[in-house]
Design a protein around this motif. Structure first.
Motif, PDB file in Angstrom:
ATOM      1  N   HIS A  20       1.263  -0.977   0.332  1.00  0.00           N
ATOM      2  CA  HIS A  20       0.112   0.136  -0.154  1.00  0.00           C
ATOM      3  C   HIS A  20       0.736   1.304  -0.037  1.00  0.00           C
ATOM      4  O   HIS A  20       1.760   1.169   0.856  1.00  0.00           O
ATOM      5  CB  HIS A  20      -1.110   0.296   1.080  1.00  0.00           C
ATOM      6  N   GLY A  36      -3.248   4.904  -2.857  1.00  0.00           N
ATOM      7  CA  GLY A  36      -4.067   5.060  -1.376  1.00  0.00           C
ATOM      8  C   GLY A  36      -4.773   6.412  -1.700  1.00  0.00           C
ATOM      9  O   GLY A  36      -3.235   7.244  -2.627  1.00  0.00           O
ATOM     10  N   SER A  80      -8.383  -3.654   0.415  1.00  0.00           N
ATOM     11  CA  SER A  80      -7.243  -4.727  -0.778  1.00  0.00           C
ATOM     12  C   SER A  80      -7.718  -3.871  -1.994  1.00  0.00           C
ATOM     13  O   SER A  80      -8.518  -3.628  -2.642  1.00  0.00           O
ATOM     14  CB  SER A  80      -7.898  -6.197  -0.301  1.00  0.00           C
ATOM     15  N   TYR A  87       2.923  -1.127  -6.852  1.00  0.00           N
ATOM     16  CA  TYR A  87       1.956  -1.042  -6.204  1.00  0.00           C
ATOM     17  C   TYR A  87       0.113  -1.842  -6.498  1.00  0.00           C
ATOM     18  O   TYR A  87       0.338  -1.664  -7.338  1.00  0.00           O
ATOM     19  CB  TYR A  87       1.563   0.546  -5.203  1.00  0.00           C
ATOM     20  N   GLN A 136      -9.276   5.569   1.972  1.00  0.00           N
ATOM     21  CA  GLN A 136      -9.232   4.874   3.808  1.00  0.00           C
ATOM     22  C   GLN A 136      -9.096   5.677   4.481  1.00  0.00           C
ATOM     23  O   GLN A 136      -9.462   5.272   5.732  1.00  0.00           O
ATOM     24  CB  GLN A 136      -7.420   4.678   3.559  1.00  0.00           C
TER      25      GLN A 136
END
Length: 481
Positions: A26, A195, A475, A191, A246
């Protein structure tokens, strides 16, 4: 190394489950925001993301020190609570190999135990707190130039035998217009997805939550235009179109969600994304707009099927409200996740069975149910109200939030490898610093409930074809309904 600081990201998802290994990477937003702020102040950062280590055993201290070869005189370590023990032991080994180096600890891991860490472990020289964009440049410049630490806001440090906390650095007034993370310091293609932060902080007083206290229950937001502008920038720099929002306060209101959807639609960007929702801040119209603008998955923290427990943990909604929202979400999104927490010290078996009933009801709707054993982090109200003499360490189970990667999961049981046993001995010797690894009344509060959850198929192996997944971060994997 001539950089002013070597900044090590030690936040990792590393899960051994049966014979499989989940090592999803991440984007470390916090350390990259910090890196950008430091370099914008004409200082240099040697950024290293330990997620990219290629060692057979990443939790060997010798390997971790090797990863820091040719590092700067100042080493900053960003860490969450699950790897805080490893970070402190790593600092000890760094000092043994490179006694001249200064070790700075940061991230949310040390929250509320900064003083005791500095009192107990000389290998940690100082600990940063607050927003790195406000404190990082001044701290690094002060250490590089031999300045007066007492004039640097946002740190704990030792002055002789006394631990000193300097002035609070204050909060950013807005996240809009802030420089983007230092994406150029890493390879975004490595990645699984990107995010992105839409807010920082949360105003809700949930007693089990470790996030809101970190930011003093004060959320700071970004405008929809600012968020989408960064999405466009990232799309130009990488080959992924999947974004992971997130932050817990993404759904600050239905209107904020709708505005973001309108801006995404008007931008012409073709993106997919996942986010966290909140039952009492979500309505059907906003969820339908989210789905049309590319949202694949919405996650909700439900926590309990008992209204009495929901009230006691100050969740802010009822079981009936949660059921209505989850039912609507399940009809709209390809993926819906519902988090539940079990093992509250005041949770009777009657409360617990109400939770199991709701979990089963949601699972029948096609919702993925993700239970987790309550984790007692030191900044939480539930920990501070607890009879701590009844906390116990188990060699067989561990709260999901504290999974480190040192252990291997086999159904409901964990196996601690001999080469990592010393890390758990360190945890057991310092329960006041690492309470998240401990459980309340295992024989009467944990084991009977775990047996029930196992009987219903929530533990013990893949459920309905689903493999194990982290109970926290999204995920990058997608699933069809």
């Amino acid at each position: 190394m001539n950089a002013d600081i070597t900044l090590l990201n030690l936040n990792m998802l590393y899960l051994r489950y049966y014979e499989s290994l989940d090592r999803e990477r991440h984007v470390p937003l916090g350390p990259l925001y910090l890196t950008r702020a430091i370099e914008d102040a004409d200082l240099t950062v040697d950024f290293r993301d330990y997620q990219f280590n290629e060692y057979d055993d990443p939790f060997s201290l010798a390997n971790a020190v090797d990863y820091l070869r040719e590092s700067s005189a100042l080493i900053g370590i960003s860490v969450m609570a699950n790897l805080l023990p490893f970070a402190i032991l790593l600092a000890r080994r760094i000092k043994e190999v490179f006694p001249e180096k200064t070790v700075l600890l940061g991230g949310v891991g040390p929250k509320s135990v900064e003083r005791v860490i500095l009192q107990r472990f000389q290998e940690i020289d100082l600990i940063a707190y607050g927003e790195g964009e406000r404190t990082g440049p001044q701290i690094v410049a002060c250490l590089a130039n031999g300045g007066d630490l007492s004039r640097c806001p946002g740190i704990y440090y030792r002055d002789g035998n006394t631990v000193v906390k300097t002035a609070h650095p204050g909060r950013l007034g807005s996240l809009s217009g802030q420089p983007y993370p230092a994406y150029q310091k890493t390879d975004l293609s490595r990645y699984s997805a990107i995010g992105m932060m839409t807010s920082r902080g949360c105003p809700f007083p949930c007693t089990f939550c470790s996030v809101a206290p970190v930011w003093d229950f004060n959320p700071v937001l970004r405008t929809a235009e600012d968020i989408v502008a960064e999405m466009r920038y990232v799309l130009e720099q990488s080959d992924t179109d999947l974004f992971l929002f997130q932050d817990e306060y993404f759904l600050a209101s239905p209107e904020r969600a709708k505005e973001l959807c309108r801006v995404i639609a008007g931008s012409g960007l073709k993106v997919r994304w996942k986010a966290f929702g909140r039952v009492n801040l979500t309505d059907r119209e906003s969820m339908e707009m989210m789905a049309r603008s590319g949202c694949l998955e919405l996650r909700f923290g439900i926590e309990s099927g008992s209204n009495e427990i929901l009230s006691r943990i100050r969740k802010g909604f009822t079981v009936e409200e949660a059921t209505a929202v989850i039912s609507s979400a399940a009809a709209i999104f390809p993926g819906v996740d519902a988090f539940f927490i079990w093992g509250f010290p005041f949770e009777s078996l009657e409360h617990f069975y109400q939770t199991v009933f709701l979990m089963n009801s949601f699972r029948m709707m096609g919702v993925r149910v993700l239970p987790s054993l309550l984790c007692y982090l030191p900044q939480t109200a539930v920990y501070n109200e607890l009879d701590k003499t009844r906390l116990q360490f188990s060699n067989e189970t561990i709260p999901e939030y504290m999974v480190t990667g040192h252990e291997s999961f086999h159904g409901t049981a964990i196996t601690i490898r001999p080469e990592h046993r010393h890390i758990y001995e360190f945890i057991i010797a310092n329960p006041d610093i690492f309470p998240g690894f401990f459980q309340y009344d295992i024989a009467n509060n944990v084991r009977p409930k775990l047996d029930v959850l196992t009987e219903f198929g929530f533990y013990g192996g893949p459920v309905n074809g689903e493999t194990a997944e982290s109970c926290g971060a999204h995920s990058a994997a997608t699933r069809a309904r």
